[in-house]
Enzyme design. Structure first.
Site, PDB file in Angstrom:
ATOM      1  CB  CYS A   2      -0.820  -0.102   1.300  1.00 19.51           C
ATOM      2  SG  CYS A   2      -1.967  -1.666   1.658  1.00 19.51           S
ATOM      3  NE  ARG A  27       6.178   0.939  -3.266  1.00 18.49           N
ATOM      4  CZ  ARG A  27       7.246   0.676  -2.717  1.00 18.49           C
ATOM      5  NH1 ARG A  27       6.472  -0.502  -1.543  1.00 18.49           N
ATOM      6  NH2 ARG A  27       8.361   0.115  -2.947  1.00 18.49           N
ATOM      7  CD1 TRP A  74      -2.639  -4.945  -4.510  1.00 15.52           C
ATOM      8  CD2 TRP A  74      -1.612  -5.869  -2.820  1.00 15.52           C
ATOM      9  NE1 TRP A  74      -2.260  -6.270  -4.368  1.00 15.52           N
ATOM     10  CE2 TRP A  74      -2.066  -7.484  -3.445  1.00 15.52           C
ATOM     11  CE3 TRP A  74      -1.112  -6.986  -0.874  1.00 15.52           C
ATOM     12  CZ2 TRP A  74      -1.738  -8.154  -3.169  1.00 15.52           C
ATOM     13  CZ3 TRP A  74      -1.216  -7.785  -1.236  1.00 15.52           C
ATOM     14  CH2 TRP A  74      -1.398  -8.982  -2.186  1.00 15.52           C
ATOM     15  CG  ASN A 100       1.157   1.085   3.744  1.00 13.57           C
ATOM     16  OD1 ASN A 100       0.146   1.329   3.864  1.00 13.57           O
ATOM     17  ND2 ASN A 100       2.486   1.687   3.372  1.00 13.57           N
ATOM     18  N   GLY A 101       1.216  -2.703   6.625  1.00 12.80           N
ATOM     19  CA  GLY A 101       1.016  -3.532   7.080  1.00 12.80           C
ATOM     20  C   GLY A 101       0.073  -4.516   7.313  1.00 12.80           C
ATOM     21  CD  GLU A 481      10.923 -12.666 -14.728  1.00 14.97           C
ATOM     22  OE1 GLU A 481      10.884 -13.269 -14.368  1.00 14.97           O
ATOM     23  OE2 GLU A 481      10.423 -11.842 -14.858  1.00 14.97           O
ATOM     24  CE  LYS A 485       7.161  -9.967 -15.472  1.00 16.85           C
ATOM     25  NZ  LYS A 485       8.283 -10.335 -14.387  1.00 16.85           N
ATOM     26  CD  GLU A 488       4.731 -10.349 -12.712  1.00 19.83           C
ATOM     27  OE1 GLU A 488       4.791 -10.624 -11.900  1.00 19.83           O
ATOM     28  OE2 GLU A 488       5.362 -10.600 -13.697  1.00 19.83           O
ATOM     29  CG  HIS A 504       9.634 -36.663 -17.645  1.00 18.94           C
ATOM     30  ND1 HIS A 504       9.922 -38.137 -18.831  1.00 18.94           N
ATOM     31  CD2 HIS A 504      11.422 -35.728 -17.791  1.00 18.94           C
ATOM     32  CE1 HIS A 504      11.638 -37.886 -18.882  1.00 18.94           C
ATOM     33  NE2 HIS A 504      11.545 -36.981 -18.191  1.00 18.94           N
ATOM     34  CE  LYS A 603       8.666  -3.044  -9.185  1.00 17.46           C
ATOM     35  NZ  LYS A 603       9.010  -3.912  -9.571  1.00 17.46           N
TER      36      LYS A 603
HETATM   37  C1  G6P Z   1       5.578  -9.333  -6.378  1.00 21.61           C
HETATM   38  C2  G6P Z   1       5.573  -8.844  -7.934  1.00 21.61           C
HETATM   39  C3  G6P Z   1       6.898  -9.242  -8.408  1.00 21.61           C
HETATM   40  C4  G6P Z   1       8.191  -9.840  -7.675  1.00 21.61           C
HETATM   41  C5  G6P Z   1       8.190 -10.423  -6.232  1.00 21.61           C
HETATM   42  C6  G6P Z   1       9.813 -10.367  -5.241  1.00 21.61           C
HETATM   43  O1  G6P Z   1       4.987 -10.414  -5.808  1.00 21.61           O
HETATM   44  O2  G6P Z   1       4.454  -8.678  -8.660  1.00 21.61           O
HETATM   45  O3  G6P Z   1       7.310  -8.433  -9.478  1.00 21.61           O
HETATM   46  O4  G6P Z   1       9.622 -10.223  -8.560  1.00 21.61           O
HETATM   47  O5  G6P Z   1       7.230  -9.244  -5.535  1.00 21.61           O
HETATM   48  O6  G6P Z   1       9.733  -8.680  -5.171  1.00 21.61           O
HETATM   49  P1  G6P Z   1      10.954  -7.773  -4.984  1.00 21.61           P
HETATM   50  O7  G6P Z   1      10.280  -6.813  -4.282  1.00 21.61           O
HETATM   51  O8  G6P Z   1      11.340  -8.428  -3.134  1.00 21.61           O
HETATM   52  O9  G6P Z   1      11.727  -8.791  -5.658  1.00 21.61           O
END
Ligand code: G6P
Length: 608
Positions: A2, A27, A74, A100-101, A481, A485, A488, A504, A603
């Site tokens: 947040c 965020r 969030w 936040n938290g 990765e 992507k 997401e 497999h 994020k």
């Molecule tokens: C969230 C984000 C990802 C990111 C992960 C780890 O899930 O959506 O994009 O890779 O957190 O985040 P960090 O800030 O620890 O790299």
């Protein structure tokens, strides 16, 4: 996850707070709200949805308030509706708080407060905190906040105002980032420097269990136990244009295209081609321990975990050190074995991911040397480590991580060659490796030329709901990765696998026209991956290959080929990930998805 922003000074606070919220939206963006304080009146406006929805509800001309706090959320506890949006107020309506938290023992306090006659308006843990502050309030907000925080368990970054004490914001932190921006006759509080950068670049970062009281007259910092603390005022190293779109449609697109420059910044002053060595000031003090390491554990979440997987290959290949990569969320609860000589490296863009932070603390407690590979300077993970290396790739705003991945891989590559050279790598091998690394930014520029072609492929395949991504060796993490992507931001189901594993089980999924992305660059496993391509072709899959420039033969096997320049195998992920980022980006745009604010994601995830 947040975002918090607050202002106290002489200017009208509302436009500043809304601008700050917009910059923080990456965020969290389920709901948003503001609490404005004018004389002794507190006015709270909040709404489910984006900041733009809130903006329409506000009277910008009418609000003369010069103090206010704001939040973008969030959701964790309680649905993202109007009531659950922050700020929350106490029963008297005098106190407003953004948080936040997570308040862990909120159920017990809720019961206690309800017995005292408090009627709750929301389902949130945060309301419990503000109600508790309200109960403790006897004319001194700072004291009431201090008392309430002493009773609760959990994590918090908070900003609180009270209508009986206009012109004052009380802020406090434990486990959730908070900083104070210092301007001319004005102060700001924010969870992230991007919210205040338009007004000041001078900041004081609060540490855990610290509190700040700000007013137009000054800043006072103490511990939560009321012991005075003197904070250093630091210059934020990010600039305003780094957090703006600069002509791009989305931050993700901007950040993909920034990668060559981000790599140059990441390697600047570190890769020394003249001496054929790497200088890593951040770990110089622990160089001896690193050199003698018997085992490395890389721990991270999401994209950073994929970078860690590349790191595993790098450290074993170049450093000849037994290495494992662990999901931070698993590591922290697994009773891990930490022997003498274990080095744990936490990888995180934000430096705030709760699981990664907890894994690191666990490792430290068990005696490991704890290092960090982090982008955000001064973040919680960066502070918790014994030593570490910053990415220096600039702020990453797009929720889907792109340039941070490359920064993480580049830093791990530099660390691996640093360790390798101290253990067994020859001068000439190290020199060759570093020269190849130094060529990467320019080669990335060539890889980015694939954008139009990636767009054509994405447009052709965007309506297919299942994709596979396959790679071997160093390209296996890239396959993971690439699939992440796509998932997401376009909500297409995609799976990344080591190519050989396909036979497999997952091969059963392949049907006519199913997009299967192969990372098939020249290297030790090229022949093997070509056989895997044949297997997919035989079953009617549409093969999209990422291949090395000059490999004309592959066009006979693949429907689409995206070329990247040749580099050493351990460095190939830095180039092959680019076409995959571009495909995901264009697929999301084609499907009309909100690229920078994908549904349900945040994020940085500061909860478990
Ligand atoms: C969230 C984000 C990802 C990111 C992960 C780890 O899930 O959506 O994009 O890779 O957190 O985040 P960090 O800030 O620890 O790299």
């Amino acid at each position: 996850m947040c975002g918090i922003v607050g202002y106290v000074g002489e200017r009208r606070a509302l436009p500043l707070l809304i601008e700050g919220l917009k910059r923080l939206e990456y965020r969290g963006y389920d709901s948003a709200g503001v609490a404005m304080m004018e004389d002794h009146t507190l006015q709270v406006t909040k709404s489910a949805g984006r900041v733009a929805v809130l903006e329409q509800m506000l009277d910008f001309d009418g609000s003369k308030a010069t103090t206010g706090i704001a939040h973008t959320r969030w959701a964790t506890h309680g649905a993202p509706n109007d009531a659950n949006a922050h700020p929350h107020t106490d029963a008297s309506g005098r106190i407003a708080l953004v948080h936040n938290g997570i308040i862990e023992n909120y159920t017990a306090f809720k019961k206690y407060l309800e017995q005292k006659g408090v009627v709750f308006a929301t389902e949130t843990d945060t309301e419990v905190l503000v109600q508790l502050i309200g109960c403790r309030y006897k004319g001194n907000l700072e004291k009431a906040v201090r008392e309430a925080l002493a009773e609760i368990h959990g994590t918090f970054g908070i900003a609180v105002v009270c209508s009986e004490e206009p012109g004052i914001i009380v802020a406090a932190r434990r486990g959730s980032p908070l900083l104070i921006g210092v301007g001319q006759g004005e102060y700001l509080v924010a969870s992230d420097a991007s919210a205040i950068l338009a007004h000041t670049s001078q900041v004081a970062y609060l540490s855990d269990n610290e509190m700040a009281v700000i007013s137009a007259d000054g800043l006072r910092t103490t511990t939560l136990d009321n012991i005075p603390v003197t904070k250093d005022i630091q210059e934020v190293e990010w600039t305003l244009d780094q957090i703006e779109l600069a002509g791009h449609d989305h931050f993700m697109e901007k950040e993909i295209f920034e990668q060559p420059e981000a790599m140059r910044n990441c390697m600047r002053g570190r890769v020394d081609l003249g001496e054929g060595k790497v200088h890593l000031g951040g770990i110089a003090d622990v160089a001896r321990e690193i050199t003698r390491a018997k085992r490395i554990i890389l721990t991270a979440c999401g994209t950073a975990w994929h970078a860690g997987l590349v790191g595993e290959y790098l450290f074993e290949d170049l450093g000849r050190i037994p290495t494992e990569v662990e999901y931070a969320s698993e590591f922290r609860y697994r009773n891990p074995v930490i022997e003498d000589g274990t080095v744990v490296i936490a990888i995180s863009q934000s430096g705030e991911t709760a699981d990664t932070l907890a894994a690191l603390s666990e490792a430290r407690e068990r005696g490991a040397l704890a290092l960090g590979v982090v982008n955000v300077v001064g973040s919680s993970i960066a502070r918790e480590t014994d030593a570490g290396i910053y990415l220096h790739v600039g702020p990453e705003i797009g929720v889907a991580s792109t340039k941070a991945f490359c920064g993480q891989v580049a830093v791990l590559a530099m660390m691996a060659s640093y360790m390798g050279r101290r253990r067994h790598l020859s001068q000439s091998t190290t020199q060759e490796f570093l020269e190849a690394l130094a060529r990467i930014p320019e080669q990335m520029e060539q890889a980015l030329e694939n954008s139009d072609q990636a767009k054509t492929i994405a447009e052709a395949c965007a309506q297919r709901e299942n994709w596979l991504y396959l790679g071997r060796g160093y390209q296996y993490p890239v396959a993971l990765e690439g699939a992440l992507k796509l998932k997401e931001i376009s909500y297409i189901h995609a799976e990344g696998l080591p190519a050989a594993e396909m036979k497999h089980g997952p091969i059963a999924l392949i049907n006519d026209g199913m997009p299967v992305v192969f990372i098939a660059t020249q290297g030790s496993q090229y022949e093997k991956i070509i056989s895997n391509i044949e297997q997919v072709r035989a079953r009617g899959g549409r093969v999209i290959a990422v291949a090395t420039k000059g490999d004309h033969g592959i066009t006979k096997l693949a429907t689409d080929v995206l070329y990247v320049p040749h580099t050493l195998e351990p460095l190939q992920p830095l180039l092959t990930v680019i076409p995959l980022q571009l495909i995901a980006y264009h697929a999301a745009v084609t499907r009309g998805c909100n690229v920078d604010k994908p549904r349900n994601l945040a994020k940085s995830v500061t909860v478990e």
